[in-house]
Scaffold this motif. Structure first.
Motif, PDB file in Angstrom:
ATOM      1  N   LEU A  46       0.848  -1.191   0.000  1.00 40.94           N
ATOM      2  CA  LEU A  46       0.000   0.000   0.000  1.00 40.94           C
ATOM      3  C   LEU A  46       0.881   1.237   0.000  1.00 40.94           C
ATOM      4  N   THR A  52       0.407   5.514   0.424  1.00 36.40           N
ATOM      5  CA  THR A  52      -0.561   6.495   0.896  1.00 36.40           C
ATOM      6  C   THR A  52      -0.010   7.905   0.721  1.00 36.40           C
ATOM      7  N   VAL A  56      -9.782  11.342   0.785  1.00 37.80           N
ATOM      8  CA  VAL A  56     -10.666  10.758   1.783  1.00 37.80           C
ATOM      9  C   VAL A  56     -11.124  11.874   2.716  1.00 37.80           C
ATOM     10  N   TYR A  89     -14.563   3.020   1.347  1.00 36.82           N
ATOM     11  CA  TYR A  89     -13.761   3.269   2.533  1.00 36.82           C
ATOM     12  C   TYR A  89     -13.267   1.963   3.160  1.00 36.82           C
ATOM     13  N   TRP A 135     -11.257   0.952   7.115  1.00 35.07           N
ATOM     14  CA  TRP A 135     -10.795   1.464   8.402  1.00 35.07           C
ATOM     15  C   TRP A 135      -9.863   0.459   9.072  1.00 35.07           C
ATOM     16  N   ALA A 183      -7.625   4.942  11.576  1.00 29.58           N
ATOM     17  CA  ALA A 183      -7.212   5.409  10.253  1.00 29.58           C
ATOM     18  C   ALA A 183      -8.333   5.118   9.263  1.00 29.58           C
ATOM     19  N   GLN A 184      -8.720   6.125   8.503  1.00 29.04           N
ATOM     20  CA  GLN A 184      -9.774   6.009   7.492  1.00 29.04           C
ATOM     21  C   GLN A 184      -9.130   6.149   6.111  1.00 29.04           C
ATOM     22  N   TYR A 185      -9.312   5.126   5.262  1.00 26.92           N
ATOM     23  CA  TYR A 185      -8.656   5.069   3.959  1.00 26.92           C
ATOM     24  C   TYR A 185      -9.672   5.223   2.826  1.00 26.92           C
ATOM     25  N   SER A 186      -9.229   5.849   1.748  1.00 27.16           N
ATOM     26  CA  SER A 186     -10.016   5.848   0.514  1.00 27.16           C
ATOM     27  C   SER A 186      -9.659   4.596  -0.278  1.00 27.16           C
ATOM     28  N   SER A 206      -4.007   4.829  -1.251  1.00 21.39           N
ATOM     29  CA  SER A 206      -5.070   5.409  -0.431  1.00 21.39           C
ATOM     30  C   SER A 206      -4.618   6.704   0.217  1.00 21.39           C
ATOM     31  N   VAL A 208      -5.263   8.966   3.645  1.00 19.12           N
ATOM     32  CA  VAL A 208      -5.522   8.540   5.020  1.00 19.12           C
ATOM     33  C   VAL A 208      -5.942   9.732   5.868  1.00 19.12           C
ATOM     34  N   ARG A 226      -6.819  10.451  10.024  1.00 15.83           N
ATOM     35  CA  ARG A 226      -6.657   9.821  11.332  1.00 15.83           C
ATOM     36  C   ARG A 226      -7.295  10.651  12.437  1.00 15.83           C
TER      37      ARG A 226
END
Length: 349
Positions: free
Chosen positions: A36, A38, A127, A171, A173, A253-256, A307, A309, A311
């Motif tokens: 990944l 980011t 995101v 999304y 998480w 953590a919130q990812y697209s 992605s 991020v 937070r």
């Protein structure tokens, strides 16, 4: 079932049946990829391995994935060759390539046997911020082996976030929990000839422990497009002295995700929830975005994603829980607890 009954009848009537060895065809080892990039600073990690046969020890990296050439490149000509920091584990430089909103990223792998693999372009989408991170208290009911009801007190962590309108958004998480413990090494007892004898230790009572939530948690905005996503479950923590004797910090953590990345993780999520009942979803392969350059029919396991991020962190204390939390009892050096450290985290308040 008819065949089973027939075999039983033959056993009873004939006394014995000569055993027959049925050869089981071994499947081809498949390349496994986890990576990944980011918009946060690196280093970024790509892990490689090969699938194992049933019954084999699944541990160290397979020899085929060692000493590979692993490269991440973008649509503007930026290229970085990753360094192998551990067998099968490859990392970018801390100040090397970095993801940017709107950028397109690909992963290329060349194994030492000459086989080359490449991922489909992944666009790094923005995101939204996490508007609210909060908790609720709940009591979960379950049945034990004696068919008795067991009540478990838990603290649930939830997220609210505003979804952009007029576009599809996907999304994922993840979360990480850190908590402090205070133990009693002075009360340590040691068994000598089946008798517990006091053996006080001079160190150490204060430790911090970190738990990573590895559950797959994804969602799309079909039900809340352009509105606020309310109460997205992130994790739940048992309301026990181990976690809340002092306090517990959770960082979310919130990812697209791209649509293909969402479909991949959603398939993995559904398969991991299978219970073996007839109501389980039909088995399906999670479609990887990585392929063998010279053999497109070869199956690859895993995904390389891109992605953004967002937070947010929250401290939870025993005062936030509507039940009495007893003192944590652990009569030993706190460093004997798995994944513990006496080093106070920089973020600890």
């Amino acid at each position: 079932m008819h065949k089973i009954y027939l075999i039983l009848v033959l056993v009873i009537l004939g006394g014995c049946i000569e055993p027959v060895d049925v050869p089981i065809e071994k499947q081809e080892r498949l390349l496994m990829v986890d990576g990944l990039i980011t918009d946060e600073p690196g280093p970024y990690i790509v892990k490689l391995n090969k699938s194992f046969y049933y019954g084999e020890y699944f541990g160290d990296a397979h020899p085929d994935v060692k000493n590979a050439i692993v490269t991440i490149f973008d649509d503007q000509g930026t290229i970085e060759v990753l360094s192998e920091t551990f067998p099968g584990k490859y990392e970018t430089n801390k100040n090397g390539i970095r993801g940017r909103i709107g950028g397109s990223y690909q992963l290329k792998i060349r194994l030492k046997n000459g086989q080359e693999y490449i991922s489909e372009p992944e666009v790094l989408k923005p995101v939204p911020a996490i508007d609210k991170l909060y908790t609720t208290f709940a009591q979960e009911h379950s049945l034990n082996e004696q068919n008795e009801t067991i009540i478990t007190d838990v603290v649930r962590v939830l997220v609210d976030a505003k979804d952009p309108a007029n576009e599809k958004n996907y999304y994922r998480w993840s979360s990480e929990g850190t908590y402090q413990v205070f133990t009693q090494p002075e009360d340590y007892m040691e068994k000598v000839r089946d008798v517990l004898v006091p053996r006080p230790k001079s160190c150490c009572p204060d430790c911090w422990l970190t738990d990573k939530n590895n559950l797959i948690n994804v969602n799309d905005d079909r039900q809340f497009n352009g509105k606020t996503l309310v109460g997205q479950p992130i994790l739940q923590v048992p309301a026990t002295p181990r976690f809340f004797d002092i306090k517990y910090r959770v960082e979310v953590a919130q990812y697209s995700l791209s649509e293909t990345a969402f479909n991949f993780w959603e398939t993995i999520k559904l398969q991991s929830k299978g219970t073996g009942s007839v109501q389980d979803p039909a088995p399906a392969n999670a479609v990887s975005n990585i392929k063998n350059i010279s053999n497109g029919a070869e199956k690859v396991i895993g995904y390389f994603g891109a992605s953004a991020v967002a937070r947010k962190a929250l401290f939870i204390t025993k005062q936030d829980i509507p039940i009495q939390i007893p003192k944590f009892i652990y009569p030993d050096d706190c460093r004997t607890m798995p994944l513990s450290t006496t080093e106070r985290p920089a973020f600890w308040q």
